[in-house]
Design an enzyme around this catalytic site. Structure first.
Site, mmCIF file in Angstrom:
data_model
loop_
_atom_site.group_PDB
_atom_site.id
_atom_site.type_symbol
_atom_site.label_atom_id
_atom_site.label_comp_id
_atom_site.label_asym_id
_atom_site.label_seq_id
_atom_site.Cartn_x
_atom_site.Cartn_y
_atom_site.Cartn_z
ATOM 1 C CB CYS A 297 42.822 34.739 34.134
ATOM 2 S SG CYS A 297 44.027 35.500 33.467
HETATM 3 N N1 SAJ Z 1 32.735 37.850 34.256
HETATM 4 C C1 SAJ Z 1 31.255 37.637 34.367
HETATM 5 N N2 SAJ Z 1 30.579 38.011 35.565
HETATM 6 C C2 SAJ Z 1 31.580 38.884 36.642
HETATM 7 C C3 SAJ Z 1 32.731 39.115 36.223
HETATM 8 C C4 SAJ Z 1 33.222 38.606 35.085
HETATM 9 O O1 SAJ Z 1 30.364 36.974 33.536
HETATM 10 O O2 SAJ Z 1 30.863 39.398 37.454
HETATM 11 C C5 SAJ Z 1 33.166 37.461 32.960
HETATM 12 C C6 SAJ Z 1 33.634 38.265 31.978
HETATM 13 O O3 SAJ Z 1 32.906 38.762 31.172
HETATM 14 C C7 SAJ Z 1 34.971 37.332 31.358
HETATM 15 C C8 SAJ Z 1 35.336 36.580 32.435
HETATM 16 O O4 SAJ Z 1 34.193 36.397 33.419
HETATM 17 O O5 SAJ Z 1 34.193 36.745 30.415
HETATM 18 C C9 SAJ Z 1 36.492 36.904 33.192
HETATM 19 O O6 SAJ Z 1 36.364 38.304 33.477
HETATM 20 P P1 SAJ Z 1 37.243 38.686 34.485
HETATM 21 O O7 SAJ Z 1 36.736 40.211 35.159
HETATM 22 O O8 SAJ Z 1 37.648 38.236 35.776
HETATM 23 O O9 SAJ Z 1 38.766 39.381 33.767
HETATM 24 P P2 SAJ Z 1 40.044 38.675 33.279
HETATM 25 O O10 SAJ Z 1 39.859 37.110 32.847
HETATM 26 O O11 SAJ Z 1 40.800 39.755 32.664
HETATM 27 O O12 SAJ Z 1 40.546 38.373 34.734
HETATM 28 C C10 SAJ Z 1 41.681 39.395 35.273
HETATM 29 C C11 SAJ Z 1 42.347 38.530 36.191
HETATM 30 N N3 SAJ Z 1 43.724 39.058 36.350
HETATM 31 C C12 SAJ Z 1 44.442 38.194 36.550
HETATM 32 O O13 SAJ Z 1 44.515 37.062 36.569
HETATM 33 C C13 SAJ Z 1 45.880 38.852 37.005
HETATM 34 C C14 SAJ Z 1 41.769 38.604 37.439
HETATM 35 O O14 SAJ Z 1 42.225 38.048 38.572
HETATM 36 C C15 SAJ Z 1 41.139 40.229 37.629
HETATM 37 O O15 SAJ Z 1 40.567 39.976 39.010
HETATM 38 C C16 SAJ Z 1 40.401 40.272 36.649
HETATM 39 O O16 SAJ Z 1 41.175 40.498 35.356
HETATM 40 C C17 SAJ Z 1 39.647 41.873 36.821
HETATM 41 O O17 SAJ Z 1 39.436 42.077 38.072
HETATM 42 O O18 SAJ Z 1 39.301 42.446 36.007
#
Ligand code: SAJ
Length: 456
Positions: A297
């Site tokens: 995403c």
């Molecule tokens: N990450 C960082 N720093 C952060 C947060 C995340 O480096 O502060 C990295 C994570 O390690 C990962 C990537 O970014 O590699 C994405 O992480 P994510 O927490 O955004 O997780 P996702 O990709 O599973 O995003 C999903 C998304 N859900 C949908 O698209 C419906 C996102 O909108 C959600 O907000 C997110 O999950 C969530 O909150 O966990």
């Protein structure tokens, strides 16, 4: 203007709309079938979005057919064996035994559906452009069997205009007209893999129709299970809502990564700074530096937006700067490894480097776009002797990486351990005790202070 509807209180039929007698008859027939739960619902794509969605529709009383091109997945689903971590076998078994769900690979059955939700992948092509091939394949399957009164909803994340410019022409090819003969809307999926608190049924659902009639039909369908409906003025607006949500994360993660580099320059602990800033009870939301952006995403969705921006002569400088900052993090992590080994009088070449955690985020098995893979490729290019431990990923068969996860036993034999994905399952006290050298890209060893720990 967005309209917030607590579906528990407001009858969907009260959503105001003008409709001709013809449209009214077709729409009201569908609304009645939805209200009586007699509508047949199809979900195309039984992945981490489609399977939970199909079961939510089944739980709210509809007979649901899940359409899946992967025969093995369809078979597993019909045997009540879930292949989606967030979907328990018992949920599948209940839907199957109540005869409210079955999976099928026969797309001819689409002609029996009154409503169809499409939740197929929207990846990037090799040239980093939007790849709508899965959406087009699904829509063409629907178009072949499109019939009067049918509702079609696209859920796959995509650029603003896809529903109108790509989906609608295919559905109108046979001469039927949207809003009169059939109904078309966009409703972004908001599934967060691994999130125990928020699942499909309790996440507010955004819905944008091609016409007011389409809006009513889609709101009625999703109002059957969504605790909260957020109706917006168009499908294009609904597409943009989702892209804002995930581009917001991408850009703020880039800010955290840049703040991390700035704090390093100022000899400050960025984690301490973020933790203290998080004490602000309003106007702030913490994001954290990391080794790069993974998942299907956050790294991908903003590219759909920037592609469409350029196609419309707009240069999204901030969003692209964020992509560039996030994209350089794996290389920065490898620089930190080189620095740590160098301080120990070693080179990357020939050093035994052990990666801790390879999936894209903690406590999930998904490897898609994982920065750990970029880091491992960069280290392999420098002739490191790589190994890894990840309880969520027992085997890596990726381009340039063919390894099996090792038990965390002989860490002291490694020249450097790199914490890339901070799974809860790791014993960090043991990692701290046994590793000679540690590069911690996630502040997983917060509270441990030792010269052998290098932070990002
Ligand atoms: N990450 C960082 N720093 C952060 C947060 C995340 O480096 O502060 C990295 C994570 O390690 C990962 C990537 O970014 O590699 C994405 O992480 P994510 O927490 O955004 O997780 P996702 O990709 O599973 O995003 C999903 C998304 N859900 C949908 O698209 C419906 C996102 O909108 C959600 O907000 C997110 O999950 C969530 O909150 O966990």
């Amino acid at each position: 203007m967005a309209t917030f509807i607590e579906t528990s209180r407001v009858e969907i039929a009260s959503i105001p709309t003008a409709a001709s007698a013809e449209q009214g008859a077709s729409l009201n027939k569908l609304l009645e079938k939805i209200k009586q739960r007699q509508a047949r619902v199809g979900v195309i794509g039984l992945g981490y979005v489609g399977l939970p969605l199909a079961l939510e529709f089944a739980r709210s009383g509809f007979r649901v057919t899940g359409f899946e091109v992967d025969a093995e997945r369809a078979e597993l689903a019909n045997q009540g064996r879930s292949y989606i971590p967030d979907v328990a076998n018992v949920a599948l078994e209940q839907a199957l035994s109540s005869r409210r769900f079955r999976a099928s690979g026969d797309f001819r059955e689409l002609e029996e559906m009154d409503a169809v939700s499409i939740s197929v992948p929207t990846p990037l092509s090799k040239t980093k452009d939007p790849d709508l091939s899965y959406v087009v394949q699904a829509v063409d399957q629907v178009a072949e069997r499109l019939h009067r009164g049918q509702l079609i909803v696209l859920e796959s994340t995509t650029y603003p205009g896809t529903t109108e410019e790509v989906v609608l022409p295919r559905l109108e090819r046979g001469g039927m007209r949207v809003g009169e003969d059939f109904f078309l809307a966009f409703s972004p999926e908001r599934v967060d893999p691994g999130n125990a608190r928020y699942q499909t049924g309790n996440i507010p659902k955004v819905v944008g129709g091609m016409t007011p009639q389409c809006q009513r039909a889609a709101a009625a369908l999703y109002g059957s299970f969504a605790s909260r409906l957020v109706t917006v003025s168009s499908a294009r607006a609904a597409e943009m809502v989702k892209l804002l949500e995930n581009t917001f994360r991408n850009v703020n993660i880039a800010l955290a990564n840049e703040m991390g580099q700035l704090c390093r320059k100022f000899n400050l602990d960025v984690w301490e700074v973020i933790e203290a800033a998080s004490s602000k009870p309003f106007g702030f939301m913490p994001f954290y530096p990391g080794p790069g952006l993974g998942g299907h995403c956050i790294p991908i969705d903003p590219v759909y937006l920037t592609w469409k921006a350029h196609a419309n002569g707009f240069e999204p400088r901030l969003i692209e700067a964020a992509q560039q900052i996030n994209g350089q993090m794996p290389r920065l992590a490898v620089e930190r490894v080189a620095e740590a080994l160098n301080d120990a009088g070693k080179a990357i070449r020939g050093s035994r480097i052990h990666i801790l955690g390879v999936s894209y985020k903690p406590d999930v098995a998904d490897l898609r776009e994982s920065p750990a893979l970029d880091i491992m490729r960069l280290l392999a290019e420098k002739h490191a002797r790589l190994s890894y431990t990840d309880p969520w990923a027992p085997q890596l068969d990726e381009p340039g990486i063919a390894l099996a996860s090792e038990p965390l036993e002989r860490l002291e034999e490694k020249d450097c351990a790199v914490i890339v994905t901070h799974h809860r399952a790791f014993d960090y006290a043991r990692i701290f005790r046994e590793a000679k050298l540690i590069v911690d890209t996630r502040n997983a060893l917060a509270g441990y202070h030792d010269p052998k720990i290098y932070r990002l």
